[in-house]
Scaffold this motif. Structure first.
Motif, PDB file in Angstrom:
ATOM      1  N   LEU A  82      -2.972 -24.165 -16.848  1.00  0.00           N
ATOM      2  CA  LEU A  82      -1.550 -23.844 -16.718  1.00  0.00           C
ATOM      3  C   LEU A  82      -1.035 -22.992 -17.870  1.00  0.00           C
ATOM      4  O   LEU A  82       0.012 -22.365 -17.756  1.00  0.00           O
ATOM      5  CB  LEU A  82      -0.734 -25.146 -16.654  1.00  0.00           C
ATOM      6  CG  LEU A  82      -1.065 -26.090 -15.487  1.00  0.00           C
ATOM      7  CD1 LEU A  82      -0.278 -27.380 -15.626  1.00  0.00           C
ATOM      8  CD2 LEU A  82      -0.744 -25.414 -14.158  1.00  0.00           C
ATOM      9  N   GLU A 125       1.058 -29.109 -21.540  1.00  0.00           N
ATOM     10  CA  GLU A 125       0.950 -30.567 -21.414  1.00  0.00           C
ATOM     11  C   GLU A 125       2.335 -31.193 -21.262  1.00  0.00           C
ATOM     12  O   GLU A 125       2.536 -32.103 -20.442  1.00  0.00           O
ATOM     13  CB  GLU A 125       0.247 -31.128 -22.660  1.00  0.00           C
ATOM     14  CG  GLU A 125      -0.247 -32.552 -22.501  1.00  0.00           C
ATOM     15  CD  GLU A 125      -1.269 -32.725 -21.375  1.00  0.00           C
ATOM     16  OE1 GLU A 125      -1.200 -33.765 -20.693  1.00  0.00           O
ATOM     17  OE2 GLU A 125      -2.103 -31.812 -21.176  1.00  0.00           O
ATOM     18  N   LYS A 128       3.627 -30.517 -17.793  1.00  0.00           N
ATOM     19  CA  LYS A 128       2.929 -31.373 -16.823  1.00  0.00           C
ATOM     20  C   LYS A 128       3.545 -32.771 -16.806  1.00  0.00           C
ATOM     21  O   LYS A 128       3.770 -33.368 -15.744  1.00  0.00           O
ATOM     22  CB  LYS A 128       1.454 -31.433 -17.191  1.00  0.00           C
ATOM     23  CG  LYS A 128       0.559 -32.031 -16.126  1.00  0.00           C
ATOM     24  CD  LYS A 128      -0.891 -31.952 -16.559  1.00  0.00           C
ATOM     25  CE  LYS A 128      -1.799 -32.599 -15.519  1.00  0.00           C
ATOM     26  NZ  LYS A 128      -3.219 -32.559 -15.953  1.00  0.00           N
ATOM     27  N   GLN A 132       5.879 -34.923 -13.851  1.00  0.00           N
ATOM     28  CA  GLN A 132       5.452 -36.219 -13.320  1.00  0.00           C
ATOM     29  C   GLN A 132       6.571 -37.260 -13.383  1.00  0.00           C
ATOM     30  O   GLN A 132       6.533 -38.280 -12.712  1.00  0.00           O
ATOM     31  CB  GLN A 132       4.235 -36.717 -14.102  1.00  0.00           C
ATOM     32  CG  GLN A 132       2.974 -35.909 -13.801  1.00  0.00           C
ATOM     33  CD  GLN A 132       1.816 -36.286 -14.714  1.00  0.00           C
ATOM     34  OE1 GLN A 132       2.005 -37.005 -15.681  1.00  0.00           O
ATOM     35  NE2 GLN A 132       0.629 -35.805 -14.379  1.00  0.00           N
TER      36      GLN A 132
END
Length: 476
Positions: A82, A125, A128, A132
């Protein structure tokens, strides 16, 4: 994991590669990217996939157009990294600050890259994790509406004042930009000129998808560049498109048939040309034109009648051979064309013919039995040149025919490195006026050059493609 990241100039000089990664790439992904995307004006694409024995890579890139730099990241396709786009943007920003055209070594960039990579990975990170997280449910609907109403009132006041300011400075700022030059071209600046150029290309019979990709590639090459003083955006875009079209239509390898014929002659073997295409495009007639052109250059020619399928095909070729006073090798009908071609080449070797011109049956690109027979003929005889004969008149249908011919030859070949179309002969070029876009579309889609254009009914009506003339016609 990132496999490699490198920085090079548009001239091909490598300035920096990541020694920390140090992974030996399988195959030649960078060379293929340059040949297949950057040189063929496909650089508007977001990424490029490269397959090598034992590895499949994805390549992403960005440019610094003002400095003429290219930044490329390579990673395994199975991984969804990513942070690559973000990392390329960071590297582009930092490297452009230390770039000096006189320098060729940038070892001091290693530590900077290490920090940039850690920063990009950390951002990815965090992104991400944030995705979530469950989005909170909004229970205060009335409160939200009240806040929205308050914001709307304030926004209307600000919008009114900003609109008035824009009206005051709009004329002066646009005039000043045209005189002093715009700091950097942005995508929004380019869009109107690119849309007009795309429409113009499509009126000249360029396929819509290809016109779109060309415009994307030109936008990528201009974005971030400084607009020169007294220069309009439209003229800058047109000049960039002209350069791109010349680059696409100019062959990337030698297409000097006469030189290749003499090279084959020194090796005591004939130069073999196979003519392929769909039904009714004039393969036999244009084969005869090429034969006449070779005869004018003192090259001995033999015809091979390998169209053993169509009634009258052998007789037609025999008539051309008689008129041109050249030998013809024939075995009649319902024979295996691959074997006929092989025997013709053997006969030409014995009698000392310099060139063998192989006529094949016309076939639709989706006729698998005939396409399989053609693939066998090419595989068994390994000709020096596979020439696709297409009509300029049918426009983008010829593009579809060519791409599917190539695909079928690749799919049906028994070789691990299948032989595809090497060159294009466009017929009926004298009937299309300024609708020359099919030539561009066919070269763009296949990478094969237009080697000849047919422009009449007689044997002398065969010409080489004038690239500058075609580009001028496309853009006028």
């Amino acid at each position: 994991m990132l496999e490699q990241l490198l920085i090079f100039t548009r001239g091909g000089l490598i300035l920096w590669t990541c020694k920390e990664l140090g992974n030996a790439l399988k195959g030649s992904p960078i060379d293929t990217l340059i040949r297949s995307c950057l040189l063929e004006e496909r650089s508007g694409a977001a990424s490029y996939n490269y397959d090598a024995p034992g590895a499949s890579y994805t390549l992403k890139w960005t440019f610094h157009n003002e400095l003429g730099l290219v930044f490329v990241a390579v990673y395994q396709r199975i991984l969804h990294l990513l942070y690559v786009d973000d990392l390329l943007a960071l590297v582009r920003r930092e490297f452009s600050e230390i770039y000096d055209p006189k320098r060729t070594v940038y070892n001091d960039f290693d530590e900077t890259f290490r920090q940039l990579r850690m920063e990009a990975e950390a951002r990815a990170e965090e992104l991400k994790k944030s995705k979530q997280m469950v989005k909170p449910v909004n229970n205060s609907k009335k409160q939200g509406q009240a806040q929205k109403a308050g914001f709307d009132k304030g926004n209307k006041k600000r919008e009114g004042s900003s609109a008035a300011g824009a009206t005051k400075k709009g004329w002066f700022s646009s005039m000043f930009q045209s005189i002093a030059g715009k700091a950097n071209l942005e995508k929004g600046d380019l869009e109107p000129a690119l849309k007009a150029l795309k429409d113009r290309l499509m009126t000249k019979n360029v396929a819509e998808e290809i016109a779109e990709k060309l415009c994307e590639s030109v936008a990528a090459s201009l974005e971030g560049k400084k607009l020169a003083s007294f220069t309009r955006v439209s003229s800058t875009v047109q000049a960039a498109m002209e350069e791109a079209l010349v680059r696409i239509l100019t062959p990337r390898r030698s297409i000097d048939i006469l030189r290749d014929v003499h090279a084959a002659k020194e090796q005591r073997k004939p130069y073999v040309v196979v003519f392929v295409g769909v039904n009714g495009v004039g393969k036999s007639t244009n084969l005869a034109k090429v034969a006449y052109w070779l005869l004018q250059h003192n090259v001995s020619v033999m015809m091979a009648a390998c169209d053993t399928f169509r009634s009258g095909a052998v007789e037609q070729l025999r008539t051309h051979a008689r008129r041109l006073h050249i030998p013809i090798f024939e075995k009649g009908y319902e024979k295996d064309p691959a074997i006929v071609a092989k025997e013709a080449i053997q006969e030409a070797t014995r009698n000392g013919s310099d060139v063998v011109l192989v006529d094949t049956a016309g076939r639709m690109q989706d006729n698998e039995p005939l396409m399989r027979a053609l693939s066998k003929l090419i595989y068994l005889n390994n000709p020096d040149l596979v020439l696709f004969v297409g009509e300029a008149l049918v426009g983008n249908d010829a593009v579809d025919q060519l791409s599917k011919f190539n695909q079928k030859l690749a799919d049906l070949s028994t070789s691990s490195t299948p032989r595809l179309i090497d060159g294009i002969l466009l017929t009926k070029f004298d009937t299309i006026d300024d609708k020359v876009g099919a030539a561009l579309s066919m070269v763009y889609i296949s990478g094969a050059p237009v080697m000849f254009v047919g422009c009449g009914q007689s044997y002398t009506d065969l010409k080489k493609l004038n690239v500058k003339s075609i580009v001028k016609t496309l853009l006028k």
